[in-house]
Design an enzyme around this catalytic site. Structure first.
Site, PDB file in Angstrom:
ATOM      1  N   ALA A   1       0.838  -1.205   0.000  1.00 29.61           N
ATOM      2  CA  ALA A   1       0.000   0.000   0.000  1.00 29.61           C
ATOM      3  C   ALA A   1       0.868   1.249   0.000  1.00 29.61           C
ATOM      4  O   ALA A   1       1.966   1.260   0.559  1.00 29.61           O
ATOM      5  CB  ALA A   1      -0.898  -0.007   1.229  1.00 29.61           C
ATOM      6  N   GLY A   2       0.357   2.297  -0.618  1.00 31.20           N
ATOM      7  CA  GLY A   2       1.033   3.593  -0.618  1.00 31.20           C
ATOM      8  C   GLY A   2       1.715   3.898  -1.928  1.00 31.20           C
ATOM      9  O   GLY A   2       1.886   5.062  -2.275  1.00 31.20           O
ATOM     10  N   PHE A   3       2.085   2.861  -2.690  1.00 34.58           N
ATOM     11  CA  PHE A   3       2.797   3.121  -3.949  1.00 34.58           C
ATOM     12  C   PHE A   3       1.826   3.606  -5.017  1.00 34.58           C
ATOM     13  O   PHE A   3       2.137   4.495  -5.801  1.00 34.58           O
ATOM     14  CB  PHE A   3       3.522   1.858  -4.429  1.00 34.58           C
TER      15      PHE A   3
ATOM     16  N   GLY B   1      11.864   0.005   4.576  1.00 33.24           N
ATOM     17  CA  GLY B   1      13.032  -0.441   3.823  1.00 33.24           C
ATOM     18  C   GLY B   1      13.952  -1.344   4.619  1.00 33.24           C
ATOM     19  O   GLY B   1      13.585  -1.910   5.664  1.00 33.24           O
TER      20      GLY B   1
ATOM     21  N   CYS C   1      -1.485   3.414  10.616  1.00 36.99           N
ATOM     22  CA  CYS C   1      -0.728   4.481   9.963  1.00 36.99           C
ATOM     23  C   CYS C   1      -0.111   5.392  11.015  1.00 36.99           C
ATOM     24  O   CYS C   1      -0.828   5.957  11.842  1.00 36.99           O
ATOM     25  CB  CYS C   1      -1.650   5.301   9.070  1.00 36.99           C
TER      26      CYS C   1
ATOM     27  N   GLY D   1      -3.510   3.656   0.690  1.00 32.37           N
ATOM     28  CA  GLY D   1      -4.712   3.798   1.453  1.00 32.37           C
ATOM     29  C   GLY D   1      -5.669   4.866   0.960  1.00 32.37           C
ATOM     30  O   GLY D   1      -5.266   5.993   0.676  1.00 32.37           O
TER      31      GLY D   1
ATOM     32  N   LYS E   1      -4.073  -4.768   8.834  1.00 31.57           N
ATOM     33  CA  LYS E   1      -2.639  -4.448   8.755  1.00 31.57           C
ATOM     34  C   LYS E   1      -2.161  -3.908  10.095  1.00 31.57           C
ATOM     35  O   LYS E   1      -2.718  -2.957  10.636  1.00 31.57           O
ATOM     36  CB  LYS E   1      -2.398  -3.414   7.652  1.00 31.57           C
TER      37      LYS E   1
ATOM     38  N   ASN F   1       3.326  -2.437   8.925  1.00 30.40           N
ATOM     39  CA  ASN F   1       3.390  -1.059   8.429  1.00 30.40           C
ATOM     40  C   ASN F   1       4.781  -0.471   8.751  1.00 30.40           C
ATOM     41  O   ASN F   1       5.666  -1.188   9.213  1.00 30.40           O
ATOM     42  CB  ASN F   1       2.276  -0.236   9.098  1.00 30.40           C
ATOM     43  N   THR F   2       4.956   0.809   8.521  1.00 33.61           N
ATOM     44  CA  THR F   2       6.232   1.473   8.846  1.00 33.61           C
ATOM     45  C   THR F   2       6.340   1.656  10.368  1.00 33.61           C
ATOM     46  O   THR F   2       5.349   1.560  11.084  1.00 33.61           O
ATOM     47  CB  THR F   2       6.302   2.853   8.176  1.00 33.61           C
TER      48      THR F   2
HETATM   49  C1  LIG Z   1       5.569   6.754   0.933  1.00 35.27           C
HETATM   50  C2  LIG Z   1       4.862   5.628   1.601  1.00 35.27           C
HETATM   51  C3  LIG Z   1       3.469   5.651   1.707  1.00 35.27           C
HETATM   52  C4  LIG Z   1       2.786   4.612   2.331  1.00 35.27           C
HETATM   53  N1  LIG Z   1       1.417   4.649   2.414  1.00 35.27           N
HETATM   54  C5  LIG Z   1       0.751   3.630   3.024  1.00 35.27           C
HETATM   55  C6  LIG Z   1      -0.667   3.628   3.096  1.00 35.27           C
HETATM   56  O1  LIG Z   1      -1.328   4.517   2.565  1.00 35.27           O
HETATM   57  N2  LIG Z   1      -1.280   2.610   3.760  1.00 35.27           N
HETATM   58  C7  LIG Z   1      -0.563   1.581   4.349  1.00 35.27           C
HETATM   59  O2  LIG Z   1      -1.146   0.673   4.948  1.00 35.27           O
HETATM   60  N3  LIG Z   1       0.786   1.548   4.259  1.00 35.27           N
HETATM   61  C8  LIG Z   1       1.449   2.539   3.619  1.00 35.27           C
HETATM   62  N4  LIG Z   1       2.816   2.498   3.537  1.00 35.27           N
HETATM   63  C9  LIG Z   1       3.542   1.379   4.180  1.00 35.27           C
HETATM   64  C10 LIG Z   1       3.890   0.264   3.184  1.00 35.27           C
HETATM   65  O3  LIG Z   1       2.742  -0.313   2.639  1.00 35.27           O
HETATM   66  C11 LIG Z   1       4.728  -0.824   3.881  1.00 35.27           C
HETATM   67  O4  LIG Z   1       3.945  -1.413   4.900  1.00 35.27           O
HETATM   68  C12 LIG Z   1       6.011  -0.275   4.485  1.00 35.27           C
HETATM   69  O5  LIG Z   1       6.586   0.720   3.667  1.00 35.27           O
HETATM   70  C13 LIG Z   1       7.067  -1.371   4.703  1.00 35.27           C
HETATM   71  O6  LIG Z   1       7.416  -1.974   3.473  1.00 35.27           O
HETATM   72  P1  LIG Z   1       8.754  -1.586   2.654  1.00 35.27           P
HETATM   73  O7  LIG Z   1       9.888  -1.684   3.622  1.00 35.27           O
HETATM   74  O8  LIG Z   1       8.821  -2.599   1.550  1.00 35.27           O
HETATM   75  O9  LIG Z   1       8.565  -0.210   2.139  1.00 35.27           O
HETATM   76  C14 LIG Z   1       3.516   3.521   2.884  1.00 35.27           C
HETATM   77  C15 LIG Z   1       4.905   3.482   2.761  1.00 35.27           C
HETATM   78  C16 LIG Z   1       5.586   4.509   2.130  1.00 35.27           C
HETATM   79  C17 LIG Z   1       7.086   4.437   2.017  1.00 35.27           C
END
Ligand SMILES: Cc1cc2nc3c(=O)[nH]c(=O)nc-3n(C[C@H](O)[C@H](O)[C@H](O)COP(=O)(O)O)c2cc1C
Length: 350
Positions: A67-69, A264, A180, A91, A213, A242-243
């Site tokens: 999510a988010g991409f 990341g 979030c 989202g 999530k 999530n982050t």
């Molecule tokens: C810029 C950005 C926006 C994101 N927006 C959302 C979102 O809208 N909803 C959500 O559940 N997670 C969102 N995330 C979290 C990601 O879906 C993911 O859970 C998190 O980045 C960890 O994965 P990664 O290490 O591969 O980035 C976002 C992440 C980033 C970097």
């Protein structure tokens, strides 16, 4: 050297959100042309050992976009053409919202990480729902649903239900984002009572397959509460994670001081730990997310119990061939360890 490795230093001179917008625009353009099938032919790894099923859906491979991409569901077909086995858009919130002021996305290049405080900027569930309903995609598409910024946590169930109804027809599964770190009032949603009210309402509204999530910042008792709710309402899966608002001491980039959620490579191992914790305590499928950018990363999460994995930050650092490279690498790892398919490797380290 891949084209992306040549282009990356130039892209990284742009502010991250601008670079993201350029990438997005390129993928939107490709999606409208016959080039799309050429892209798919180049990036798709078609191999039945990668195929898997979870919550009633069939996935051509286990590597999805987190999510988010693609917050507004503008490029799900292009992302499928890049070889991803599924896409989670959003989202989305019931009403459109602008998110936080810029800058709100920061590269931690030395750490292969990002910090973002986007604040759930999106076009709103009605627009996204219409877009999805008009866009047939070859792989399963999930929608990530979140609480509107201005809505009081007490009114969250109604707000989530409104967003769900607007996207209900266009998606193959639904992910409730109660984790979030960048929008007001989310902490208040992660207690037992709130989660039960939000998820119970969505189940009553007929939402399914329905996943939740989780935040990596939840203490174990709160995760246990979430798991008991998943069981109580017979939910279909869990997305972990999530982050994080945590800042590991290992971070080197000066941007580590920015407020927001870290993603990341720096969260790879803690997210895998949470996948393991959750998978040990539940029978529902777990989507593992956090720091996946190589086949080894994906394989660790699968062996720790993830039925599927997702990534966002890995796309920024590894570029458009990331899903292909992970899928090719997964096949080699399965071969090495004597597994006939990805499904056979799920949870073997538990
Ligand atoms: C810029 C950005 C926006 C994101 N927006 C959302 C979102 O809208 N909803 C959500 O559940 N997670 C969102 N995330 C979290 C990601 O879906 C993911 O859970 C998190 O980045 C960890 O994965 P990664 O290490 O591969 O980035 C976002 C992440 C980033 C970097």
């Amino acid at each position: 050297m891949s084209l992306y490795r040549t282009a990356r230093p130039l892209l990284f001179r742009l502010p991250p959100e601008t670079a993201h917008a350029w990438g997005h625009a390129g993928l939107r353009a490709i999606q409208r042309t016959p080039l799309l099938s050429r892209v798919a032919a180049r990036y798709t790894v078609a191999d039945e050992r990668l195929q898997t099923t979870a919550f009633g859906q069939s996935f051509p491979n286990p590597v999805g976009v987190a999510a988010g991409f693609d917050k507004n569901a503008e490029i799900p077909r292009a992302l499928a053409a890049l070889g991803f086995g599924f896409v989670e858009v959003g989202g989305v919130t019931a009403e459109p919202q602008a998110g936080n002021p810029r800058p709100r996305m920061f590269r931690l290049a030395e750490d292969e990480g990002l910090i973002n405080r986007m604040g759930l900027n999106n076009d709103g569930a009605a627009v996204v729902g219409t877009r999805l309903a008009e866009t047939p995609v070859d792989v399963p598409v999930g929608v990530n649903i979140a609480k509107s910024e201005h809505v009081d946590p007490a009114d969250a169930p109604d707000d989530y239900r409104r967003a769900y109804h607007a996207v209900a027809d266009g998606a193959d599964f639904f992910v409730v984002n109660i984790s979030c770190p960048n929008s007001q009032g989310f902490e208040a949603l992660q207690n037992r009572e709130s989660m039960a009210a939000i998820l119970g309402d969505l189940v009553d509204a007929g939402a399914g397959p329905l996943l939740v999530k989780l935040s990596p910042d939840l203490p174990d008792p709160a995760v246990d509460d979430a798991l008991s709710i998943v069981e109580e309402f017979d939910l279909d899966g869990i997305v972990a994670t999530n982050t994080t608002t945590d800042r590991p001491v290992s971070l080197r980039s000066p941007n580590r001081v920015e407020t927001g959620g870290l993603s990341g490579a720096p969260i790879e191992s803690s997210a895998t730990g949470m996948v393991r914790y959750v998978a040990q305590r539940t029978d529902v499928p777990v989507i593992g997310v956090g720091g996946v950018s190589t086949a080894e990363d994906a394989y660790r999460k699968i062996r720790a119990g993830a039925s599927l994995v997702q990534l966002y930050t890995g796309l920024i650092y590894r570029g458009p061939s990331v899903a292909r490279e992970i899928n090719r690498g997964l096949l080699k790892l399965l071969d090495r360890d004597g597994f006939d398919s990805v499904a056979d490797a799920i949870g073997v380290d538990l």
